[in-house]
Structure formats: C-alpha cells, structure tokens
Design a protein around this motif. Structure first.
Motif, PDB file in Angstrom:
ATOM      1  N   LEU A   1      -6.244   0.318  -1.557  1.00  0.00           N
ATOM      2  CA  LEU A   1      -6.136   1.577  -2.307  1.00  0.00           C
ATOM      3  C   LEU A   1      -7.112   1.607  -3.480  1.00  0.00           C
ATOM      4  O   LEU A   1      -7.839   2.586  -3.677  1.00  0.00           O
ATOM      5  CB  LEU A   1      -4.709   1.762  -2.814  1.00  0.00           C
ATOM      6  CG  LEU A   1      -4.460   3.021  -3.656  1.00  0.00           C
ATOM      7  CD1 LEU A   1      -4.711   4.274  -2.826  1.00  0.00           C
ATOM      8  CD2 LEU A   1      -3.047   3.023  -4.220  1.00  0.00           C
TER       9      LEU A   1
ATOM     10  N   ILE B   1      -2.991  -3.775  -2.076  1.00  0.00           N
ATOM     11  CA  ILE B   1      -3.274  -2.929  -3.236  1.00  0.00           C
ATOM     12  C   ILE B   1      -4.772  -2.742  -3.403  1.00  0.00           C
ATOM     13  O   ILE B   1      -5.241  -1.704  -3.896  1.00  0.00           O
ATOM     14  CB  ILE B   1      -2.633  -3.522  -4.512  1.00  0.00           C
ATOM     15  CG1 ILE B   1      -2.435  -2.435  -5.574  1.00  0.00           C
ATOM     16  CG2 ILE B   1      -3.451  -4.658  -5.070  1.00  0.00           C
ATOM     17  CD1 ILE B   1      -1.450  -1.375  -5.200  1.00  0.00           C
TER      18      ILE B   1
ATOM     19  N   GLY C   1       3.319  -1.178  -6.944  1.00  0.00           N
ATOM     20  CA  GLY C   1       2.986  -1.572  -5.572  1.00  0.00           C
ATOM     21  C   GLY C   1       3.063  -3.071  -5.394  1.00  0.00           C
ATOM     22  O   GLY C   1       3.632  -3.567  -4.409  1.00  0.00           O
TER      23      GLY C   1
ATOM     24  N   ALA D   1       2.488   1.917  -3.432  1.00  0.00           N
ATOM     25  CA  ALA D   1       1.526   2.433  -4.406  1.00  0.00           C
ATOM     26  C   ALA D   1       1.204   3.900  -4.138  1.00  0.00           C
ATOM     27  O   ALA D   1       1.116   4.716  -5.064  1.00  0.00           O
ATOM     28  CB  ALA D   1       0.252   1.592  -4.372  1.00  0.00           C
ATOM     29  N   ILE D   2       1.045   4.247  -2.863  1.00  0.00           N
ATOM     30  CA  ILE D   2       0.744   5.638  -2.502  1.00  0.00           C
ATOM     31  C   ILE D   2       1.904   6.553  -2.861  1.00  0.00           C
ATOM     32  O   ILE D   2       1.707   7.664  -3.376  1.00  0.00           O
ATOM     33  CB  ILE D   2       0.424   5.740  -0.996  1.00  0.00           C
ATOM     34  CG1 ILE D   2      -0.914   5.038  -0.694  1.00  0.00           C
ATOM     35  CG2 ILE D   2       0.361   7.199  -0.543  1.00  0.00           C
ATOM     36  CD1 ILE D   2      -1.235   4.945   0.776  1.00  0.00           C
TER      37      ILE D   2
ATOM     38  N   LEU E   1       0.830  -1.206   0.000  1.00  0.00           N
ATOM     39  CA  LEU E   1       0.000   0.000   0.000  1.00  0.00           C
ATOM     40  C   LEU E   1       0.864   1.255   0.000  1.00  0.00           C
ATOM     41  O   LEU E   1       0.605   2.203  -0.755  1.00  0.00           O
ATOM     42  CB  LEU E   1      -0.921  -0.018   1.224  1.00  0.00           C
ATOM     43  CG  LEU E   1      -1.841   1.198   1.433  1.00  0.00           C
ATOM     44  CD1 LEU E   1      -2.786   1.368   0.258  1.00  0.00           C
ATOM     45  CD2 LEU E   1      -2.622   1.040   2.739  1.00  0.00           C
TER      46      LEU E   1
ATOM     47  N   SER F   1     -14.076   6.727  -3.883  1.00  0.00           N
ATOM     48  CA  SER F   1     -13.821   8.173  -3.887  1.00  0.00           C
ATOM     49  C   SER F   1     -14.147   8.802  -5.233  1.00  0.00           C
ATOM     50  O   SER F   1     -14.550   9.966  -5.299  1.00  0.00           O
ATOM     51  CB  SER F   1     -12.348   8.449  -3.536  1.00  0.00           C
ATOM     52  OG  SER F   1     -12.060   7.989  -2.231  1.00  0.00           O
TER      53      SER F   1
ATOM     54  N   GLY G   1     -10.765   1.875  -2.481  1.00  0.00           N
ATOM     55  CA  GLY G   1     -10.991   3.214  -1.942  1.00  0.00           C
ATOM     56  C   GLY G   1     -11.045   4.267  -3.028  1.00  0.00           C
ATOM     57  O   GLY G   1     -11.880   5.191  -2.978  1.00  0.00           O
ATOM     58  N   ILE G   2     -10.181   4.133  -4.029  1.00  0.00           N
ATOM     59  CA  ILE G   2     -10.182   5.087  -5.144  1.00  0.00           C
ATOM     60  C   ILE G   2     -11.490   4.991  -5.932  1.00  0.00           C
ATOM     61  O   ILE G   2     -12.054   5.999  -6.358  1.00  0.00           O
ATOM     62  CB  ILE G   2      -8.971   4.845  -6.065  1.00  0.00           C
ATOM     63  CG1 ILE G   2      -7.688   5.315  -5.364  1.00  0.00           C
ATOM     64  CG2 ILE G   2      -9.142   5.558  -7.401  1.00  0.00           C
ATOM     65  CD1 ILE G   2      -6.419   5.043  -6.157  1.00  0.00           C
TER      66      ILE G   2
END
Length: 431
Positions: free
Chosen positions: A350, A347, A192, A173-174, A170, A357, A353-354
């Motif tokens: 993220l 991964i 990631g 990747a961030i 994670l 979002s 969540g993306i």
C-alpha cells in the motif's frame, strides 16, 4: 487566522493533560511509517525513533518555533540506502545521509542569499512527479517478495500462509483509509501492522520469545562514524545518495506549502524556506551521525493538524519527546523486531503504491500536458531509467544508476529541451 476554527494556534500551550494526549496522538500518527523504513533497510527502529525526535526538536528550534512540523524517516532513500549498504556496508549509507544534509545546507544558504524562485524553476512537476513515481515503483518487487515468501535454506520460497498475513494487513490498512474518518484514517500503517500482527499470532508465524528476554530500559544501537564503521567517501556513494536530494527538497517545499494552507501562514516567507530546509538538513545530519535514516516532514502529522485544528508547535515538541522516550523502551523495540516480514510486506504494498500514485497525482493536479512532446519525453525517460535500474559505470569507484540517475537526467532534460515554461512546484503534498 480564524480564531473560531482554530483550537490551538502555533504558539499556544495546552493544559498538561491535554498536551500529553495530543502529543501521543501525533507520535502514533508517524510511528508506523517511521519504524517501517529502518525495518526495510536494516537499521535499528529504536535509532529511527530517537533520531526522529531529535531531528524534530532541531527543526523547530531552527525555524524559531514557527513551523509545527514533525520529521520522520524518509521513504525516498529506501533504495539508495539498500544499494549503498550492499556496496560499502551500512556505514556508507550513513555517510551518504550526511552528505545529503550538506546539500540541504548549501541550498538553504543559496536560497537565503538569492530567494527561492530558482529552485522552483528547475524542479517543475514534470520532473518531480515521475521521480516520485520511481520511488514507489522501483521497490515494488521488494514489497511483493516480502509479502509472499519466506527463507528456506537461504532461498526465498513462496508461502501462502505468510501471504495471507500480508493480505490481512493490507486489507486492514485499506479499510482504515476508506471507511473511517478522523484520526483513525490518518494511521492506516500503524493499525494495519497491528491487525496483521494479531492475525500472525493467531496463525503461529510470530517468534515472540525475544520479547520476554528484552530489558524494559535499553540504549538504542548507535552507528557512530570512526567507531562502528570507517568514514570513507567514494564518488559512487555520493552519486547513489546525493541526487535524491532533488526529490526530498521538492517534497519539503510541497509540505511547507500544504502546512501553510492548513495553518493559514506563509512558511516560505516566514520563517523562510532557507530556515525550514536548514532545519530538515541538520536533523538529517544528526540522524546520519547516530545511525538513523534521512528525515523528511511527514504528511501524516499535517493531516492530524488539519483534522484537529491543533497547530501548537509545543504539541509537536511533545510528540518528539515521546519518540525519544519510546526509543529507550527495550520491550517495545523487541516487540517491533518480531513483526513478521509478511506483515511489513503487506503494508509496503500500500505505502509504495501510494508514493507512486502521489507522483501521478502531482502530474494530474498540475495539468501536465502529455500532448506536448517535451513533457512526454521527460516523463518517459525518467520512468524507464529509474524503474529499469539503468546505470552509468565508468569505473569501480564511479557509478550512478537507478533513481539517482533518473533524477539527474530529468533535471538536465528539463533545462536543455526547448519549450521550458515558468511552471513551479505548487502547493500539493507529495509525501
């Protein structure tokens, strides 16, 4: 088109050496996400790669070599495929994919005859945004469970060592997203997973023996109707899969608008939304016939084009050919199968969540006013039904629930509640 900014236009063919490099770049941009979906739903990563290449070629041919878009595995169908598989086996998910493709084709035909205005009106941001949020949030527990647990005597048990691999994945990747620019920032999933895999090797949680046993050239594991599973259609199957078309058609429209901005063309008019949607549908149908997940145009590849200013449809074709060739590399596929669950879970935290979002972003970008009770009601009902997993079970053969029910209810509320305006889906990516 501004020739001073464009490196390669849609119909331009680059020199062979440059062509190969640019195509590989596009292949790697979509690679991580495309192989992640089958890993999460129990399908073959090799088939996912193979069908993504085939679907992309079909899409480009149907759109008359006018739309440089790559088709990869759709995240919208993760939960529906899992549900369909649990109720009727993996074959049910493939049958559902074919019927999703049929919906695409029917909508394409209607758009060809009547225009695209009607579909924009029944899928406004106040409906599509919350449904996209449901896609990400409904599978959030799956990501966390994958990241932090291991199987012990058939039961999930928390494991800090594995969770550390998820956190490293994670974090990598961030960092790619936040601190790098250019093509690197467009491949956070691939990078990631790579970093997480190296860390997993270091802490000894990778079972890599199968890599040495794999053949370099190996035919992907197809799932063929009538051979590998019985072709049985049930109302429940259709209600699990087909309503998700509402979301993916909206996603398709959004990507065509965004890609049009990047390339400075109106793809909704030429070659037409009917052709691009038909190409997407035919690609998804062939994917389902062979045992791959449903397809969608990929925002990652649109991002690569925006950065490189290389819009050549032939570069995208090259990426599709590379994906097909890679799918027959048994060693590579064996390597993918050794990726620890924790890395995929990290991964997924993220990515899911993306996705959620991006649904919220759609509401913000379109200035959806939650001071209006109508918007508040539609969004609230969609979120609770979708995330809560509500379902309608009339009989063993007629069940609809979760994301599918949320999408249906959202569309119905938008049509029947007073105060509906003429808002349409604007040109923001919702991948």
């Amino acid at each position: 088109m501004n020739d001073n900014l464009t490196v390669l236009d849609v119909q331009d063919k680059p020199p062979v050496g440059k062509w190969l490099a640019l195509s590989l770049q596009h292949m790697f941009a979509m690679f991580g996400a495309t192989i992640l979906v089958p890993q999460l739903v129990g399908l073959s990563p090799a088939i996912a790669l193979l069908t993504s290449g085939i679907a992309t070629i079909i899409f480009i041919v149907v759109t008359r070599f006018k739309v440089p878009a790559y088709l990869g595995s759709s995240f919208a169908f993760i939960t529906p495929i899992q549900i369909a598989t649990s109720t009727g086996g993996i074959g049910s998910a493939m049958i559902g994919s074919m019927f999703v493709a049929l919906v695409y084709s029917i909508v394409s035909l209607v758009i060809w005859r009547t225009g695209s205005g009607w579909i924009m009106k029944i899928l406004p941001p106040v409906v599509v945004g919350p449904v996209i949020m449901v896609i990400g949030l409904a599978v959030a527990p799956v990501a966390v469970n994958m990241a932090s647990t291991v199987k012990v005597n058939g039961a999930d048990e928390y494991n800090l060592l594995h969770f550390s691999a998820a956190l490293v994945t994670l974090a990598a990747a961030i960092i790619c997203l936040m601190f790098f620019k250019g093509v690197v920032s467009l491949m956070p999933v691939l990078i990631g997973i790579t970093v997480g895999y190296i860390y997993s090797l270091a802490i000894g949680i990778v079972e890599y023996e199968k890599i040495f046993a794999a053949k370099f050239i190996e035919v992907p594991e197809f799932l063929l109707p009538g051979i590998d599973y019985e072709f049985v259609i049930t109302p429940t199957l259709l209600l699990i899969m087909v309503p998700i078309s509402i979301v993916t058609i909206s996603e398709h429209i959004g990507h065509q608008l965004v890609l049009g901005k990047v390339v400075e063309r109106d793809f909704i008019k030429d070659p037409g939304l009917n052709r691009s949607l038909l190409g997407d549908g035919l690609g998804t149908f062939i994917s389902g016939m062979l045992g791959g997940p449903p397809k969608t145009t990929y925002g990652e590849n649109i991002g690569v084009m925006a950065i490189t200013r290389v819009y050549s449809v032939y570069v995208i074709l090259g990426a599709a050919v590379f994906a097909i060739l890679f799918s027959f590399n048994g060693t590579l596929m064996a390597l993918i199968s050794t990726i620890p669950q924790a890395v995929l879970g990290g991964i997924s935290i993220l990515l899911f969540g993306i996705i959620a979002s991006s649904g919220l972003r759609m509401l913000v970008d379109h200035k959806v006013d939650f001071g209006e009770q109508r918007n508040l009601v539609i969004c609230s009902v969609i979120l609770v039904i979708g995330i809560g997993g509500a379902s309608i079970n009339i009989s063993e053969t007629f069940q609809v629930g979760g994301m599918a029910l949320a999408a249906i209810v959202g569309v119905v509320l938008n049509l029947i509640l007073p105060g509906r305006n003429n808002s349409t889906l604007a040109d923001e990516s919702i991948e």
